[in-house]
Design an enzyme around this catalytic site. Structure first.
Site, PDB file in Angstrom:
ATOM      1  N   GLU A 292      33.670   3.336 -33.310  1.00  0.00           N
ATOM      2  CA  GLU A 292      33.075   4.157 -32.255  1.00  0.00           C
ATOM      3  C   GLU A 292      34.144   4.277 -31.184  1.00  0.00           C
ATOM      4  OE1 GLU A 292      31.922   5.844 -29.359  1.00  0.00           O
ATOM      5  OE2 GLU A 292      31.113   3.923 -28.710  1.00  0.00           O
ATOM      6  N   CYS A 326      31.536   6.334 -22.782  1.00  0.00           N
ATOM      7  CA  CYS A 326      32.137   7.114 -23.860  1.00  0.00           C
ATOM      8  C   CYS A 326      31.516   8.497 -23.931  1.00  0.00           C
ATOM      9  CB  CYS A 326      31.988   6.386 -25.200  1.00  0.00           C
ATOM     10  SG  CYS A 326      30.301   5.952 -25.588  1.00  0.00           S
TER      11      CYS A 326
END
Length: 535
Positions: A292, A326
């Site tokens: 990720e 993010c």
């Protein structure tokens, strides 16, 4: 993610300004009466950073610092390679016990972990604010994510499994069997020091795996505090504590995990640059990784959009967590007919953002995590100016203790400006004009990352084109909501340089298990598939 993006969580060594070896320093915050609440989490002046059924650690002693004032909080003794080796062995042994426990029973223990986190949610949320720097409500919300994933995992523990498939051969059964992979290594980042571990560990545990966690060096106290909560639940249930092991450390430990063939799955959250290194090391041994990584996320606002939704959404997505998510919105595409109006309203909203200590309940915006992040912010603002951008608001360091910078809006850049295509992990929003749907969908997809994206429109046809094969190429594709703030029930992750991994909800559990296709002959004959005769 690129630049600062969680690099401290990864294989790169921590920088001296954010994690420093123990030495002469100001009084630790943990020793001051104002921060006596840290003792409720079992934290001391110096804390062992290794847990494998017992606490220890023989590596370097590091000090973590509060981003709001750069004062030292407490010290953590990290893992040495010898500690790591011992911990992996104990985790593998603990897995043998854990894998034999029925999945619903494992789910019951995960439920207890969630309840234990609930009891400490405010004090743990306060620690997230103190050590990471995000505002208190976000710190509590992050712990709540872990709690929610535990609740989700409890139900999932009674549902995981494969189908029974029709066999073409009489007297035969064809089934899918799912088994745990074994030991799951989890490397997490500074910006979500609780939730990302929760997404991984709760699901991995109900699947029957043991876990070994390496958090970001700059948030080591959070890793220790969370592990203490989990360890007590495991010990109360008389199962090995090494089921949820901890090895605090930097590059040396991260590299060891990536190269270790005993690590059956390595989940890595961090920068695209370091994630690529991790992927290559894991692939070299034909291991499994869950990545990720970066996100250069865009919000697209069409002429028919409801601006009462757009302004607060863009504000939260760009300014929340001081631009260190993010899923933070870094690009805002505005239809040329509404560009000036939206910029004016957004700048007015930016001016009203309440900046202050992250643990103050009235604060909406706290500091960046490190001094290095401040430098990267200033460098990005300067590059934006050099490439033709105009700073509408922000662009400067705030004159106060800590790592505070102004939330920033930049206009006038082309969609393909180098700085626009660079993920700077800071609160900088590039506002860009577009004319038609086709071009802006293309511009959304032209960056290397593919994590989150959102459009604001009332056009039903456009919505489904956005969701379709020629629309957004991201793992998260939203309509009339921000790019950030994902729910745990959906799979979280993205495409391209974001890594392709999925965590948390939907069928992400499959990544923590191995699948076997099983054919069982319960007849007295031996027919072959495809009608083959071999006699």
């Amino acid at each position: 993610m690129l630049g600062l993006r969680r690099a401290a969580a990864a294989l790169l060594p921590p920088t001296a300004a954010c994690v420093r070896a123990s030495g002469s320093m100001a009084a630790l915050l943990v020793s001051q009466p104002r921060y006596a609440w840290l003792r409720e989490l079992g934290l001391e002046e110096e804390n062992p950073g290794v847990y494998n059924g017992r606490w220890g650690g023989s590596g370097e002693v590091v000090t973590t610092y509060c981003p709001a004032n750069n004062e030292p909080i407490a010290r953590v003794r990290q893992a040495s390679l010898e500690d790591y080796e011992e911990t992996v062995k104990k985790a593998k042994e603990a897995w043998k016990v854990w894998a034999d426990i029925p999945a619903p029973k494992r789910g019951e223990i995960v439920r207890q972990i969630g309840d234990a986190l609930r009891q400490k949610i405010k004090v743990l949320g306060s620690l997230v604010s103190l050590e990471m720097g995000k505002i208190f409500v976000e710190g509590v919300g992050e712990v709540q994510e872990y709690v929610d994933v535990c609740d989700y995992a409890v139900g999932l523990s009674r549902m995981i499994g494969g189908p029974i498939l029709p066999s073409e051969r009489p007297g035969h059964a064809l089934i899918e069997q799912w088994n745990p992979v074994g030991l799951v290594g989890i490397i997490t980042a500074f910006n979500f020091p609780v939730a990302v571990y929760g997404w991984n560990s709760a699901i991995a545990m109900i699947c029957g795996n043991a876990c070994l966690w390496k958090g970001a060096p700059t948030t080591s106290l959070i890793s220790v505090a969370v592990t203490k909560i989990i360890a007590k639940v495991l010990e109360d249930n008389k199962v090995p504590g090494a089921i949820c092991s901890l090895a605090c450390g930097g590059a040396e430990i991260g590299t060891a995990m990536a190269r270790d063939e005993r690590m059956d799955l390595l989940s890595f959250t961090g920068s695209t640059k370091v994630g690529k290194q991790v992927a290559l090391m894991v692939q070299e041994r034909f291991g499994r990784s869950l990545l990720e990584l970066g996100g250069n996320n865009a919000i697209i606002v069409f002429e028919d959009a409801d601006l009462n939704l757009v302004i607060p959404s863009a504000l939260f997505a760009a300014v929340g967590t001081a631009g260190q998510r993010c899923t933070t919105a870094r690009r805002l595409f505005l239809h040329e007919n509404i560009h000036d109006e939206v910029v004016a309203k957004l700048a007015k909203a930016y001016a009203q953002v309440r900046i202050g200590d992250p643990w103050d309940s009235d604060t909406l915006y706290g500091p960046l995590h490190t001094k290095e992040a401040v430098k990267m912010y200033l460098d990005a603002v300067e590059q934006a100016k050099q490439q033709g951008g105009s700073v509408v608001c922000g662009g400067k360091v705030i004159n106060r203790p800590g790592n505070y910078v102004e939330p920033t809006i930049v206009t006038g850049l082309p969609h393909n400006a180098p700085i626009v295509h660079t993920e700077t992990f800071a609160p900088i929003l590039y506002v860009l004009k577009f004319k038609v749907e086709e071009e802006v969908f293309t511009w959304n997809n032209e960056v290397k990352q593919g994590l989150s994206s959102s459009i604001f429109t009332k056009d039903l046809g456009r919505i489904f084109r956005w969701l379709g094969p020629k629309g957004s190429d991201c793992g998260i594709v939203n309509v009339n909501i921000p790019t950030s703030g994902a729910e745990i029930g959906g799979a979280f992750g993205g495409e391209k340089h974001t890594g392709g991994g999925r965590e948390s909800g939907s069928d992400s559990w499959k990544l923590y298990m191995r699948r076997s296709t099983c054919t069982i002959n319960y007849s007295k004959d031996l027919p072959l598939a495809q009608g083959i005769k071999f006699q």
